[in-house]
Design a protein around this motif. Structure first.
Motif, mmCIF file in Angstrom:
data_model
loop_
_atom_site.group_PDB
_atom_site.id
_atom_site.type_symbol
_atom_site.label_atom_id
_atom_site.label_comp_id
_atom_site.label_asym_id
_atom_site.label_seq_id
_atom_site.Cartn_x
_atom_site.Cartn_y
_atom_site.Cartn_z
ATOM 1 N N GLY A 46 48.062 38.143 24.315
ATOM 2 C CA GLY A 46 47.261 38.709 23.234
ATOM 3 C C GLY A 46 46.475 37.639 22.510
ATOM 4 N N SER A 92 42.291 36.856 22.780
ATOM 5 C CA SER A 92 41.657 36.842 21.459
ATOM 6 C C SER A 92 40.911 35.539 21.206
ATOM 7 N N VAL A 116 37.364 34.989 19.293
ATOM 8 C CA VAL A 116 37.128 34.901 17.850
ATOM 9 C C VAL A 116 37.175 33.446 17.390
ATOM 10 N N GLY A 135 45.432 41.782 21.932
ATOM 11 C CA GLY A 135 44.006 41.474 21.985
ATOM 12 C C GLY A 135 43.152 42.420 21.175
ATOM 13 N N TYR A 187 44.764 41.397 16.973
ATOM 14 C CA TYR A 187 44.701 40.040 16.422
ATOM 15 C C TYR A 187 43.282 39.553 16.107
ATOM 16 N N PRO A 188 42.267 39.827 16.949
ATOM 17 C CA PRO A 188 40.919 39.383 16.562
ATOM 18 C C PRO A 188 40.448 39.988 15.243
ATOM 19 N N SER A 247 37.456 43.684 20.933
ATOM 20 C CA SER A 247 38.498 44.690 20.733
ATOM 21 C C SER A 247 38.294 45.885 21.663
ATOM 22 N N ASN A 258 39.699 45.133 24.953
ATOM 23 C CA ASN A 258 41.154 45.218 24.980
ATOM 24 C C ASN A 258 41.663 46.650 24.862
#
Length: 496
Positions: free
Chosen positions: A98, A102, A105, A231, A234-235, A352, A355
């Motif tokens: 994850g 990510s 970012v 993923g 978290y971003p 996002s 993901n």
């Protein structure tokens, strides 16, 4: 004691409604390993299944003894402990892969600093080192997993990941500008974080694989789903915290979140004693370090060399991993470079969206793999992924870009989640699955290291030419991976 080379049949007593045990009947074994009638635990539903349907593995190439019996125990294919290992794998995936998917970012944030942390290609090395070490350490962690050290490795990985994020948060904090420093970031967020992820890479899928057989593809896809969920979430968390908390405190808060989930995963780890390969550890102690090295090389030769479908699978994933992560790393920067009108949609939501698609792809591919086989499913997904990347070259509107992000994310989710399922399908002895996974991960770790920087080098040519060259490179290496995956299927000669 010589290994048994005869045949064996397994039958369950239909009167045993609890399915507590089955009986091995064989008139050719004699004194070689098993007795005329030995017993092994069978699943609770064994009374309703015929002899050919029992998920029991027999290894005729090893001598039987009390610590490493020739007959492998059955797979539970369910139960509390089995599904808790799926939850454990999900949490490990969410807080390792994850983070890797990510990376975009951080790539955008570091490139937007005044002055930038480094060139785009140099920044991408940080994320590449993470993914490389995550796979590379599999070569060294696979054997300890087979010997029963899953929990110890998971705790070690948790400590290293937490430490890596915390040390990254202090980078440049006491400088006059307060801006992070490249060499500090690459050491802490690249190497240290990658080492921690590598300590957990085998457990992410091998724990669940040791509990399931009929539902293995679905179980592993649920574990892999964690990577997509991490993923997705978290971003957005990081992007929203950065302007409010600043770079340094954002990473500290993020470290707290990640470490809490990882500690829960550590507490859930429960390795099956039936799948722990104890004899080599005992013999290795007797032979000393040199003997263990010789034994290790011989073991790798015995379980890998000559297995051409497995070797071709490794080659296929090498080329696939050369390109698979680049769209996650460069989606935002390529979108800005192409001057695509986002119509008020934040660029972070492109990653996002990928993901979100990845979540669907991991689950769907797992279900499909249980029907047509994981190798066949991988071939389809890799080939379609290459076609999608070539189509990316001509995208100029936000609508088609969102469609690409969702479609490629779904296909990439399948590409990421299925290698372990394919490896398990091509492995007859589950007690060496950790070692075989480790070898596979080690080989294509070098592809994950080199792929994104090569993409960045093409993009560095500038303008539309640079982007088209980078996307052509990604699509081409994915096509190579698809061709070799087809070779794996043909070499196996049966549905897989």
């Amino acid at each position: 004691m010589e290994p048994y080379t005869g045949t064996i049949s397994i039958s369950a007593d239909p009167k045993n409604s609890a399915g507590d045990s089955g009986e091995f009947k064989n008139d050719a074994i004699g004194a070689k390993g098993l007795q005329q009638s030995d017993k092994v635990d069978l699943p609770a539903n064994s009374a309703q299944t015929g002899p050919d349907e029992l998920d029991v593995e027999f290894d005729a190439g090893r001598p039987a003894d009390s610590t490493n019996p020739s007959v492998k125990h059955s797979f539970p294919d369910g139960g509390l402990h089995a599904w808790l290992q799926v939850v454990c794998g999900f949490l490990l995936m969410a807080n390792t892969w994850g983070l890797i998917v990510s990376w975009g970012v951080f790539q955008t944030h570091y490139a937007s600093l005044k002055p930038p942390l480094a060139s785009p290609s140099a920044i991408s090395w940080i994320g590449s080192i993470q993914s490389c070490l995550s796979y590379f350490l599999g070569a060294f962690c696979g054997r300890p997993f087979d010997l029963g050290y899953a929990k110890a490795m998971t705790w070690t990985g948790t400590i290293l990941i937490t430490l890596g994020l915390l040390l990254t948060s202090f980078s440049g904090e006491f400088n006059d500008t307060g801006a992070p420093v490249y060499w500090q970031v690459i050491l802490s967020q690249g190497f240290l974080l990658g080492l921690g992820m590598g300590c957990t890479v085998i457990q992410q899928v091998a724990l669940a694989a040791s509990y399931f057989k009929r539902k293995r593809g679905f179980a592993i896809s649920l574990c892999s789903l964690g990577g997509s969920v991490g993923g997705m979430i978290y971003p957005i968390i990081i992007r929203n915290m950065l302007p409010k908390l600043g770079y340094h405190w954002t990473l500290r808060a993020f470290a707290l979140i990640v470490s809490c989930f990882l500690m829960i995963a550590c507490l859930l780890v429960k390795q099956r004693t039936e799948t722990i390969d104890q004899r080599p550890a005992r013999d290795g102690i007797k032979r000393g370090i040199k003997g263990q090295l010789v034994s290790g090389v011989k073991l790798l030769k015995d379980i890998i060399w000559g297995d051409w479908p497995y070797i071709t699978l490794i080659g296929a994933m090498f080329w696939t991993c050369m390109g698979i992560f680049s769209p996650f790393f460069y989606m935002e920067s390529f979108t800005f470079g192409a001057n695509i009108d986002l119509k008020g949609i934040g660029s972070i939501y492109l990653v996002s969206t990928m993901n979100v698609g990845g979540a669907a792809g991991r689950i769907g591919s797992g279900l499909l793999a249980d029907i047509i086989g994981p190798v066949t499913t991988q071939f389809i997904c890799i080939t379609l992924g290459a076609i999608a990347v070539f189509a990316w070259i001509g995208i100029r509107t936000i609508g088609t870009l969102l469609c690409f992000a969702a479609v490629y994310g779904a296909l990439a989710g399948a590409m990421i989640s299925l290698p372990s399922t394919s490896a398990a399908r091509l492995t007859s002895d589950i007690s060496v699955l950790g070692t075989r996974l480790g070898v596979m991960f080690c080989v294509f770790s070098f592809a994950t290291l080199a792929g994104p920087p090569i993409t960045g080098a093409f993009a560095g040519m500038g303008g539309d030419i640079g982007q088209e060259a980078a996307k052509t490179w990604i699509g081409s290496v994915l096509l190579c991976g698809g061709a070799l995956m087809l070779g794996t299927r043909l070499l196996k000669g049966q549905p897989c």
